[in-house]
Design a protein around this motif. Structure first.
Motif, PDB file in Angstrom:
ATOM      1  N   LEU A   1      -6.792   1.290  10.116  1.00 35.38           N
ATOM      2  CA  LEU A   1      -6.777   2.659   9.601  1.00 35.38           C
ATOM      3  C   LEU A   1      -5.518   2.879   8.762  1.00 35.38           C
ATOM      4  CD1 LEU A   1      -7.730   5.872  11.538  1.00 35.38           C
ATOM      5  CD2 LEU A   1      -5.665   5.821  10.168  1.00 35.38           C
TER       6      LEU A   1
ATOM      7  N   ASN B   1       9.259  -1.607  -1.804  1.00 36.57           N
ATOM      8  CA  ASN B   1       9.912  -0.303  -1.821  1.00 36.57           C
ATOM      9  C   ASN B   1      10.717  -0.194  -3.114  1.00 36.57           C
ATOM     10  OD1 ASN B   1       8.708  -0.007   0.681  1.00 36.57           O
ATOM     11  ND2 ASN B   1      10.529  -0.571   1.805  1.00 36.57           N
TER      12      ASN B   1
ATOM     13  N   SER C   1       0.329  -5.740   1.892  1.00 38.81           N
ATOM     14  CA  SER C   1       1.643  -5.377   2.456  1.00 38.81           C
ATOM     15  C   SER C   1       2.194  -6.455   3.394  1.00 38.81           C
ATOM     16  CB  SER C   1       1.555  -4.044   3.201  1.00 38.81           C
ATOM     17  OG  SER C   1       0.652  -4.110   4.286  1.00 38.81           O
TER      18      SER C   1
ATOM     19  N   CYS D   1      -0.020   7.359  -0.182  1.00 40.13           N
ATOM     20  CA  CYS D   1       0.945   6.262  -0.324  1.00 40.13           C
ATOM     21  C   CYS D   1       0.229   4.966  -0.720  1.00 40.13           C
ATOM     22  CB  CYS D   1       1.706   6.070   0.985  1.00 40.13           C
ATOM     23  SG  CYS D   1       0.666   5.624   2.388  1.00 40.13           S
TER      24      CYS D   1
ATOM     25  N   PRO E   1      -8.007  12.261   2.610  1.00 43.02           N
ATOM     26  CA  PRO E   1      -6.751  11.939   3.304  1.00 43.02           C
ATOM     27  C   PRO E   1      -6.334  13.045   4.282  1.00 43.02           C
ATOM     28  CG  PRO E   1      -6.534  11.593   0.935  1.00 43.02           C
ATOM     29  CD  PRO E   1      -7.853  12.257   1.147  1.00 43.02           C
ATOM     30  N   GLY E   2      -5.723  12.636   5.373  1.00 40.99           N
ATOM     31  CA  GLY E   2      -5.210  13.611   6.346  1.00 40.99           C
ATOM     32  C   GLY E   2      -6.208  14.001   7.415  1.00 40.99           C
TER      33      GLY E   2
ATOM     34  N   ARG F   1       1.337   0.524  -1.519  1.00 41.16           N
ATOM     35  CA  ARG F   1       2.276  -0.553  -1.835  1.00 41.16           C
ATOM     36  C   ARG F   1       1.735  -1.347  -3.009  1.00 41.16           C
ATOM     37  NH1 ARG F   1       3.677   2.647   1.945  1.00 41.16           N
ATOM     38  NH2 ARG F   1       5.781   2.220   2.626  1.00 41.16           N
ATOM     39  N   MET F   2       2.641  -1.795  -3.859  1.00 42.76           N
ATOM     40  CA  MET F   2       2.237  -2.611  -4.999  1.00 42.76           C
ATOM     41  C   MET F   2       2.772  -4.027  -4.834  1.00 42.76           C
ATOM     42  SD  MET F   2       2.242  -0.097  -8.223  1.00 42.76           S
ATOM     43  CE  MET F   2       3.926  -0.380  -8.644  1.00 42.76           C
TER      44      MET F   2
ATOM     45  N   THR G   1      15.065  -1.387   5.124  1.00 46.62           N
ATOM     46  CA  THR G   1      14.145  -2.525   5.233  1.00 46.62           C
ATOM     47  C   THR G   1      14.832  -3.877   5.139  1.00 46.62           C
ATOM     48  OG1 THR G   1      13.399  -1.544   3.178  1.00 46.62           O
ATOM     49  CG2 THR G   1      11.725  -2.261   4.666  1.00 46.62           C
TER      50      THR G   1
ATOM     51  N   ILE H   1     -10.647   2.299   7.581  1.00 46.75           N
ATOM     52  CA  ILE H   1     -10.654   3.729   7.262  1.00 46.75           C
ATOM     53  C   ILE H   1      -9.552   3.968   6.239  1.00 46.75           C
ATOM     54  CG2 ILE H   1     -10.463   6.068   8.193  1.00 46.75           C
ATOM     55  CD1 ILE H   1     -11.362   4.982  10.910  1.00 46.75           C
ATOM     56  N   ASP H   2      -9.938   4.231   5.008  1.00 45.43           N
ATOM     57  CA  ASP H   2      -8.961   4.378   3.920  1.00 45.43           C
ATOM     58  C   ASP H   2      -9.667   5.064   2.749  1.00 45.43           C
ATOM     59  OD1 ASP H   2      -7.151   3.868   1.706  1.00 45.43           O
ATOM     60  OD2 ASP H   2      -6.290   2.239   2.881  1.00 45.43           O
TER      61      ASP H   2
ATOM     62  N   LEU I   1      -1.425   1.470   9.812  1.00 44.69           N
ATOM     63  CA  LEU I   1      -0.089   1.298   9.246  1.00 44.69           C
ATOM     64  C   LEU I   1       0.381   2.638   8.662  1.00 44.69           C
ATOM     65  CD1 LEU I   1      -0.699  -2.263   7.723  1.00 44.69           C
ATOM     66  CD2 LEU I   1       0.654  -1.737   9.720  1.00 44.69           C
TER      67      LEU I   1
HETATM   68  N1  LIG Z   1       4.129  -5.710  -1.814  1.00 46.33           N
HETATM   69  C1  LIG Z   1       4.704  -4.883  -0.947  1.00 46.33           C
HETATM   70  N2  LIG Z   1       4.604  -5.117   0.373  1.00 46.33           N
HETATM   71  C2  LIG Z   1       5.167  -4.256   1.243  1.00 46.33           C
HETATM   72  C3  LIG Z   1       5.936  -3.137   0.828  1.00 46.33           C
HETATM   73  C4  LIG Z   1       6.032  -2.925  -0.582  1.00 46.33           C
HETATM   74  O1  LIG Z   1       6.673  -1.969  -1.060  1.00 46.33           O
HETATM   75  N3  LIG Z   1       5.408  -3.816  -1.426  1.00 46.33           N
HETATM   76  N4  LIG Z   1       6.512  -2.301   1.746  1.00 46.33           N
HETATM   77  C5  LIG Z   1       6.644  -2.779   3.119  1.00 46.33           C
HETATM   78  C6  LIG Z   1       6.798  -1.666   4.063  1.00 46.33           C
HETATM   79  S1  LIG Z   1       8.353  -0.956   4.173  1.00 46.33           S
HETATM   80  C7  LIG Z   1       5.799  -1.224   4.872  1.00 46.33           C
HETATM   81  S2  LIG Z   1       6.100  -0.021   6.027  1.00 46.33           S
HETATM   82  C8  LIG Z   1       4.462  -1.812   4.821  1.00 46.33           C
HETATM   83  C9  LIG Z   1       3.348  -0.765   4.756  1.00 46.33           C
HETATM   84  O2  LIG Z   1       2.130  -1.395   4.741  1.00 46.33           O
HETATM   85  P1  LIG Z   1       0.770  -0.585   4.457  1.00 46.33           P
HETATM   86  O3  LIG Z   1       0.711   0.643   5.279  1.00 46.33           O
HETATM   87  O4  LIG Z   1      -0.332  -1.566   4.593  1.00 46.33           O
HETATM   88  O5  LIG Z   1       0.973  -0.171   2.910  1.00 46.33           O
HETATM   89  P2  LIG Z   1       0.077   0.715   1.907  1.00 46.33           P
HETATM   90  O6  LIG Z   1      -0.363  -0.138   0.769  1.00 46.33           O
HETATM   91  O7  LIG Z   1       0.851   1.913   1.535  1.00 46.33           O
HETATM   92  O8  LIG Z   1      -1.189   1.069   2.723  1.00 46.33           O
HETATM   93  C10 LIG Z   1      -1.424   2.332   3.223  1.00 46.33           C
HETATM   94  C11 LIG Z   1      -2.909   2.626   3.030  1.00 46.33           C
HETATM   95  O9  LIG Z   1      -3.178   3.868   3.642  1.00 46.33           O
HETATM   96  C12 LIG Z   1      -4.071   4.584   2.824  1.00 46.33           C
HETATM   97  N5  LIG Z   1      -3.890   6.002   3.142  1.00 46.33           N
HETATM   98  C13 LIG Z   1      -3.029   6.890   2.609  1.00 46.33           C
HETATM   99  N6  LIG Z   1      -3.179   8.108   3.182  1.00 46.33           N
HETATM  100  C14 LIG Z   1      -4.148   7.979   4.115  1.00 46.33           C
HETATM  101  C15 LIG Z   1      -4.756   8.866   5.057  1.00 46.33           C
HETATM  102  O10 LIG Z   1      -4.433  10.052   5.163  1.00 46.33           O
HETATM  103  N7  LIG Z   1      -5.700   8.328   5.876  1.00 46.33           N
HETATM  104  C16 LIG Z   1      -6.107   7.037   5.791  1.00 46.33           C
HETATM  105  N8  LIG Z   1      -7.020   6.611   6.644  1.00 46.33           N
HETATM  106  N9  LIG Z   1      -5.563   6.180   4.907  1.00 46.33           N
HETATM  107  C17 LIG Z   1      -4.601   6.640   4.090  1.00 46.33           C
HETATM  108  C18 LIG Z   1      -3.699   4.217   1.410  1.00 46.33           C
HETATM  109  O11 LIG Z   1      -4.768   4.402   0.518  1.00 46.33           O
HETATM  110  C19 LIG Z   1      -3.289   2.748   1.557  1.00 46.33           C
HETATM  111  O12 LIG Z   1      -4.329   1.854   1.249  1.00 46.33           O
HETATM  112  O13 LIG Z   1       4.348  -2.663   3.692  1.00 46.33           O
HETATM  113  C20 LIG Z   1       5.428  -3.570   3.556  1.00 46.33           C
HETATM  114  N10 LIG Z   1       5.030  -4.518   2.568  1.00 46.33           N
END
Ligand SMILES: Nc1nc2c(c(=O)[nH]1)N[C@H]1C(S)=C(S)[C@@H](COP(=O)(O)OP(=O)(O)OC[C@H]3O[C@@H](n4cnc5c(=O)[nH]c(N)nc54)[C@H](O)[C@@H]3O)O[C@H]1N2
Ligand SMILES: Nc1nc2c(c(=O)[nH]1)N[C@H]1C(S)=C(S)[C@@H](COP(=O)(O)OP(=O)(O)OC[C@H]3O[C@@H](n4cnc5c(=O)[nH]c(N)nc54)[C@H](O)[C@@H]3O)O[C@H]1N2
Ligand code: SF4
Ligand SMILES: [Mo]
Length: 728
Positions: free
Chosen positions: A169, A613, A176, A605, A222-223, A607-608, A108, A203-204, A298
């Protein structure tokens, strides 16, 4: 007398590249805020950006490169000496084992430093190795693959700015800031659009910060996304809500898709995904009867077992509803440091997506439209025989923290004959490296907005949503007494010693508007260029010359109405919504169960805010009194049922591994779910109290590289993972 100044710059803490104002005292940065004089981002600067100063001055930051000693300890090594030794070792390894024994991995933190990836990529490629990997294939690889299957629309997708519906979705872009909703101040952009009347569908399984703003929030098991999307397509087709004229003119495969989604009635999907049947119907109608806007997703969309299919079905929804820029309409970003857009309201036929190049020796995987399968790189290191990878160079990544199957990754890092890790700290992976190369960071180097602009290649509504351009010069000297190097200079230094040429990659747009090409340029390997000269080459053929962008220290908008042309007479290409691989995969979904007997919960998954990461969770400004670990979030009723109290330890077991987590109650979750951030923990699972609390635990120990992996990208199931939980 202290001298205070304010300097404009660009934040390097994530890919969003927000323009910032750096307050300096006697030449040292002391405070970072959003840049009020800059357009597009509206002075946005998140808590991580504000912690930039702590990041640069962190006591754990490496101020010189390190070399592993015979007894396993590390000692500083001068950078010139390190380059000499590493170049010799690479040469010896390639002479003995062939070029394929050398691999590169981009993580990253390759994003904020635009010169590094082309240099490392071309170093390895010029040495004759195809083994170039990136975190993208353990992130959202379904995007590139699905886009290749569909074909490209040369005028690009409709923009967020004029959408009246949006479907998100499995992503939480308000936290993030990753894309999906333009990452130039996503919260403000979303608020403005919702005030304007745009409808949001999310969708989450979690009522995330983004889902909390939705008009319709579907909270599936999920899934189950492919069955949900198939049911929405079923409604759109059966109720004839799609854009029939657009489909007739530009789309192939309608009959195949209609047949494939027929069994996915809303009732069938509702029962599978545990959402109300009427909600699926309402969401489909809301999406399809709106005029503009897209479905996008995402990581949650990609990590739950069907990345290519879920991304493809979203593209099918967009395509059926004709959600593309049409002839006579202007494109949102005509290009600034990218070449000029050449939009045409016509399709480019689907491209090859599988078996594109190098074959791997495991699981039948090969390079796909998303790149080389990172989930298989540990196997390629461990599997003996012809072609075995013996040397790895890592740029801004942390495999031990992030790759699926942590134990396998650790074994692979230990098995390497040469592990060169470019990192600012002794990260989990650095602890296993032979050399850790310490780079200059953040305001110590110049940067430019090209890196964020070209994220448009990754997906819809990534990149820059407006024609914004900015260059930021270096503001500060590296710390006194340090021995640091820019990442690209390190790769350049190796190339000089290995006597090979380096070149600038030319990335062509795959998902966004078509653009003029960039020139293929070899770097001067005798007279070393400056970083600015490298930037000139990387932004060659840009619509706005870099020199002009540099005239605007706070960045600027460079508007130009570039209008999509009508389809040319001889174009007979069609966007394909009936891809046979995808239709076959969808047919298997009908009979698939995403749960697993004996494993009643699912890990998802998340993100906080206080971590990126594996990075930033050691910054006091972000963590404060909060948790430096990754809580195991569960619904309070689930915790009660397990007899577990807030803050108590739980044992989390998948079919593959076991970790200890610290339970935290979270009412935003659907029941039956454990939501936990990845990339925490360390090299070893360590559940002694202090360590678990300060480091957290690694969810990738629960993930198997063999579990429901995508046959194109190799990415295994990393979310929607069946688990069981008990009190520790
Ligand atoms: N603060 C912060 N920001 C970041 C990052 C970080 O670590 N911290 N990481 C960065 C990176 S590398 C990336 S790739 C991006 C990712 O960005 P996002 O994908 O927006 O990150 P997440 O918060 O993991 O959001 C994924 C969402 O998918 C939902 N989810 C999980 N499984 C499923 C499922 O099977 N179906 C559905 N419909 N939903 C599901 C989860 O509940 C969660 O709300 O963020 C980036 N930004
Ligand atoms: N189970 C599970 N696994 C996942 C995910 C998940 O949701 N669940 N998410 C996946 C995703 S989306 C991604 S993107 C990957 C992330 O995979 P990686 O990119 O491999 O992991 P990071 O933790 O982001 O590694 C970033 C490294 O860069 C270093 N660094 C920080 N600043 C700089 C700098 O200025 N220069 C250099 N050279 N290095 C720097 C940090 O110290 C850290 O070691 O993980 C993936 N793995
Ligand atoms: S969103 Fe990313 S680039 Fe913007 S301030 Fe936060 S960390 Fe920096
Ligand atoms: Mo990511």
């Amino acid at each position: 007398m202290t001298i205070r100044t304010e300097q404009p710059s660009i934040c390097r803490m994530c890919h969003a590249a927000c323009p910032i104002t750096v307050e300096m005292e006697d030449g040292k940065p002391i405070k970072v805020t959003g840049n009020k004089a800059s357009p597009t981002y509206h002075a946005f600067c998140c808590s991580r950006g504000q912690a930039s100063v702590e990041h640069i001055n962190h006591p754990d930051r490496l101020l010189s490169s390190m070399k592993r000693q015979a007894d396993g300890s590390f000692a500083p090594i001068g950078i010139e000496q390190a380059m000499d030794e590493i170049a010799d070792k690479i040469k010896a390894l390639i002479d003995a084992n062939g070029p394929r024994s050398l691999a590169a991995y981009f993580g990253t933190y390759s994003g904020p430093y635009p010169a590094a990836p082309p240099m490392l990529g071309s170093l390895v490629a010029s040495l004759g190795s195809p083994m170039i990997f990136a975190s993208a294939t353990i992130d959202q690889p379904g995007k590139d693959i699905a886009n290749a299957m569909l074909g490209q629309w040369k005028a690009g997708p409709q923009a967020f700015a004029d959408a009246d519906v949006w479907l998100m979705l499995g992503g939480n872009p308000l936290v993030s800031i990753a894309g999906g909703i333009p990452s130039q101040n996503p919260a403000r952009r979303l608020t403005d659009k919702l005030k304007d009347g745009m409808k949001l569908i999310v969708i989450d399984p979690r009522r995330s910060e983004t889902a909390a703003r939705a008009h319709i929030h579907l909270r599936p098991t999920p899934g189950e996304d492919s069955s949900l999307l198939a049911a929405m397509l079923h409604v759109i087709i059966n109720e004839s809500l799609y854009d029939a004229a657009f489909v007739a003119d530009n789309v192939a495969g309608f009959a195949a898709l209609a047949a494939a989604v027929e069994v996915f009635s809303p009732a069938f999907a509702a029962a599978r995904a545990d959402v109300p049947e009427q909600q699926i119907i309402d969401a489909a109608r809301l999406f399809a009867t709106a005029k503009r806007g897209v479905a996008t997703g995402l990581t949650g969309a990609n990590m739950s077992g069907h990345s290519s299919l879920v991304e493809y079905l979203m593209l099918c929804m967009n395509t059926l509803c004709g959600r593309f820029v049409r002839a006579g309409e202007a494109v949102a970003n005509p290009g600034v440091l990218l070449p000029r857009a050449t939009p045409v309201a016509e399709a480019v036929a689907p491209a090859a997506y599988a078996n594109l190049g190098e074959k791997l020796r495991v699981r039948g995987l090969a390079q796909s439209a998303s790149g080389m399968p990172t989930a298989a790189l540990a196997d390629e290191i461990l599997l003996e025989g012809e072609g075995q990878v013996k040397a790895l160079i890592i740029n801004g990544g942390n495999p031990v923290a992030a790759w699926p199957d942590q134990e396998k990754t650790v074994a692979a890092m230990k098995a390497l004959e040469l592990l060169v890790h470019v990192d600012i700290k002794m990260s989990a992976t650095a602890k296993l490296a032979d050399y850790i190369i310490a780079p200059k960071v953040s305001f110590e180097v110049p940067t430019m907005s090209l890196a964020v602009e070209q994220l448009e290649n990754f997906s819809y509504h990534w990149g820059l949503c407006e024609p914004f351009g900015m260059y930021a010069p270096a503001l500060v000297e590296p710390p006194a007494g340090s021995d640091l190097i820019e990442e690209w200079e390190f790769y350049y230094g190796l190339a000089q010693r290995l006597d090979i040429g380096l070149f600038a990659y030319s990335l062509e747009s795959k998902t966004a508007t078509a653009r003029e090409g960039r020139d293929f340029v070899m770097f001067d390997m005798v007279n070393k260029p400056t970083t600015d000269e490298v930037f000139e080459i990387l932004s060659n053929r840009s619509r706005i010359p870099l020199t002009e962008v540099k005239q605007h220290p706070n960045g600027a908008l460079f508007p130009e109405a570039i209008i999509a042309q009508a389809r040319s007479q001889d174009c007979d290409a069609r966007l394909d919504i009936g891809n046979t691989d995808m239709m076959a995969e969808l047919a298997t979904v009908q009979h698939e169960t995403t749960g697993l007997a004996g494993y009643p919960y699912k890990l998802v998954c998340r993100r906080m805010k206080n971590a990126y990461n594996s990075s930033l969770r050691d910054l006091p400004k972000l963590v404060k009194t909060k948790r430096p670990y990754n809580p195991a979030f569960m619904h309070p009723d689930d915790l009660d049922e397990l007899g577990v109290g807030e803050g108590e330890n739980i044992v989390i077991t998948s079919i593959h591994g076991e970790i200890i987590g610290i339970a935290n109650a979270d009412k935003t979750l659907k029941r039956g779910i454990l939501s936990m951030a990845h990339a925490f923990g360390d090299v070893e699972q360590d559940d002694r109290n202090g360590s678990l609390f300060s480091n957290g635990s690694s969810t990738s120990r629960l993930v198997s590289t063999n579990d429901s992996y995508d046959r194109f990208s190799g990415m295994p199931r990393m979310s929607a993972l069946p688990i069981k939980i008990c009190k520790h």
